[in-house]
Scaffold this motif. Structure first.
Motif, mmCIF file in Angstrom:
data_model
loop_
_atom_site.group_PDB
_atom_site.id
_atom_site.type_symbol
_atom_site.label_atom_id
_atom_site.label_comp_id
_atom_site.label_asym_id
_atom_site.label_seq_id
_atom_site.Cartn_x
_atom_site.Cartn_y
_atom_site.Cartn_z
ATOM 1 N N PHE A 125 0.847 -1.196 0.000
ATOM 2 C CA PHE A 125 0.000 0.000 0.000
ATOM 3 C C PHE A 125 0.879 1.241 0.000
ATOM 4 N N ASP A 126 0.313 2.319 -0.512
ATOM 5 C CA ASP A 126 0.928 3.642 -0.448
ATOM 6 C C ASP A 126 0.211 4.444 0.625
ATOM 7 N N MET A 127 0.978 5.216 1.383
ATOM 8 C CA MET A 127 0.412 6.033 2.447
ATOM 9 C C MET A 127 0.723 7.498 2.175
ATOM 10 N N PHE A 128 -0.306 8.320 2.238
ATOM 11 C CA PHE A 128 -0.164 9.750 2.006
ATOM 12 C C PHE A 128 -0.539 10.472 3.302
ATOM 13 N N MET A 129 0.411 11.276 3.795
ATOM 14 C CA MET A 129 0.271 11.862 5.126
ATOM 15 C C MET A 129 -0.040 13.352 5.061
ATOM 16 N N PRO A 130 -0.836 13.856 6.010
ATOM 17 C CA PRO A 130 -1.075 15.304 6.104
ATOM 18 C C PRO A 130 0.137 15.995 6.730
ATOM 19 N N GLN A 131 0.095 17.297 6.791
ATOM 20 C CA GLN A 131 1.220 18.037 7.349
ATOM 21 C C GLN A 131 1.356 17.845 8.854
ATOM 22 N N ASP A 132 0.244 17.675 9.555
ATOM 23 C CA ASP A 132 0.257 17.537 11.005
ATOM 24 C C ASP A 132 -0.105 16.110 11.404
ATOM 25 N N ILE A 133 -0.198 15.857 12.689
ATOM 26 C CA ILE A 133 -0.582 14.531 13.185
ATOM 27 C C ILE A 133 -1.954 14.176 12.611
ATOM 28 N N PRO A 134 -2.096 12.990 12.016
ATOM 29 C CA PRO A 134 -3.361 12.658 11.352
ATOM 30 C C PRO A 134 -4.545 12.620 12.309
ATOM 31 N N LYS A 135 -5.666 13.173 11.852
ATOM 32 C CA LYS A 135 -6.912 13.085 12.604
ATOM 33 C C LYS A 135 -7.509 11.684 12.512
ATOM 34 N N THR B 144 -1.504 0.460 11.679
ATOM 35 C CA THR B 144 -0.257 0.386 12.439
ATOM 36 C C THR B 144 0.741 1.421 11.937
ATOM 37 N N ALA B 145 0.793 1.624 10.623
ATOM 38 C CA ALA B 145 1.745 2.569 10.044
ATOM 39 C C ALA B 145 1.442 4.010 10.442
ATOM 40 N N VAL B 146 0.172 4.324 10.665
ATOM 41 C CA VAL B 146 -0.197 5.683 11.069
ATOM 42 C C VAL B 146 0.313 5.994 12.467
ATOM 43 N N GLY B 147 0.309 4.994 13.347
ATOM 44 C CA GLY B 147 0.782 5.203 14.707
ATOM 45 C C GLY B 147 -0.300 4.951 15.724
ATOM 46 N N PRO B 148 -0.486 5.857 16.699
ATOM 47 C CA PRO B 148 -1.522 5.656 17.719
ATOM 48 C C PRO B 148 -2.886 5.453 17.082
ATOM 49 N N PRO B 149 -3.766 4.707 17.754
ATOM 50 C CA PRO B 149 -5.095 4.420 17.166
ATOM 51 C C PRO B 149 -5.855 5.685 16.787
ATOM 52 N N VAL B 150 -6.410 5.668 15.588
ATOM 53 C CA VAL B 150 -7.222 6.768 15.067
ATOM 54 C C VAL B 150 -8.460 6.156 14.426
ATOM 55 N N PRO B 151 -9.525 6.937 14.233
ATOM 56 C CA PRO B 151 -10.689 6.403 13.509
ATOM 57 C C PRO B 151 -10.307 6.036 12.085
ATOM 58 N N ILE B 152 -10.894 4.943 11.584
ATOM 59 C CA ILE B 152 -10.610 4.456 10.238
ATOM 60 C C ILE B 152 -11.891 4.479 9.421
ATOM 61 N N VAL B 153 -11.808 5.073 8.241
ATOM 62 C CA VAL B 153 -12.891 5.060 7.268
ATOM 63 C C VAL B 153 -12.396 4.304 6.045
#
Length: 258
Positions: free
Chosen positions: A50-60, A122-131
């Motif tokens: 998979f490819d991951m595209f990140m925002p400028q700040d910590i992901p919501k 897991t790649a994003v880091g701490p648990p976040v909501p997933i859509v």
């Protein structure tokens, strides 16, 4: 039934879309620089990445987009630009590929998507909501992530032009490749299941799509008891374009309120 599920033959200029998508995808990836993390593995085979595209700040949160192609073609690299809407809203966006039929049956591909969503989380880091969203065959796979056995952390699915009932595909020439039988069609048809109680769902489809896809979307929304939107003027190939616009109604359906 082959005619019912043919899309390109009924869309003017359909052969121009892949090149346009690729150009927009390449430009988006280049502009993102180091925030585009490409080719992350979630399994052992070549297409389990998979490819991951990140925002400028910590992901919501994390949005996962699953490509279509009737489980037989396409890939994540052509549609990278569709991550733009999520990234602009401060979300990470993962785009997985999967093993294509006939090398993998649809049931195997469903399992790969469970693994991909878990690996992306897991790649994003701490648990976040997933859509989880996806288009056509990817809409099918997005819907499957809402059902029993789906990955943890998913709070919403937005299947776009999904194939929710697989039985009609057994009557097409595609089935020479897909190899669907009645048992697998029953196991893998989201329209015959219910989403988990803790997961929201919204079905999206273009108003100018083939009648079979309008039927598929309505069937899933009725069986699930969830909202569905018929996007005016959109056909099967441009119905996904609004994922690149953070202010679009489609992106609001995906991420609004989260």
């Amino acid at each position: 039934m082959d005619r019912a599920y043919a899309n390109g033959a009924f869309i003017a200029g359909s052969d121009e879309f892949p090149a346009r998508w690729q150009a927009e995808a390449d430009a988006f990836v280049a502009g993102l620089g180091g925030r585009a993390r490409l080719g992350l593995p979630y399994g052992a085979s070549e297409r389990e990445g998979f490819d991951m595209f990140m925002p400028q700040d910590i992901p919501k949160g994390l949005m996962v987009f699953v490509h279509g192609g009737y489980w037989m073609g396409s890939g994540r690299e052509t549609l990278s630009h569709l991550a733009a809407g999520a990234v602009a809203r401060g979300w990470a966006c993962a785009m997985p590929s999967y093993t294509l039929a006939p090398a993998a049956r649809i049931s195997v591909i469903t399992g790969q998507m469970r693994a991909a969503v878990a690996a992306a989380a897991t790649a994003v880091g701490p648990p976040v909501p997933i859509v989880v969203t996806g288009h056509s065959a990817g809409g099918h796979l997005a819907a499957r992530m809402a059902c029993d056995g789906g990955p943890g952390g998913v709070v919403r699915v937005v299947p776009i032009s999904p194939v929710a009932e697989l039985a009609p595909l057994m009557e097409t020439q595609m089935n020479l490749t897909l190899r669907l039988d009645a048992a697998e069609a029953a196991r893998e048809s989201p329209a015959r299941m219910q989403p988990r109680a803790d997961i929201q769902a919204h079905i999206w489809v273009g108003g100018q799509e083939r009648p079979a896809f309008l039927w598929q979307a309505r069937l899933l929304s009725e069986n699930w008891g969830c909202d569905w939107t018929v996007a005016p003027g959109k056909h099967h190939f441009d119905v996904i374009d609004d994922l690149a616009d953070p202010d679009s109604a489609l992106m609001e359906a995906c991420l609004g309120g989260l």
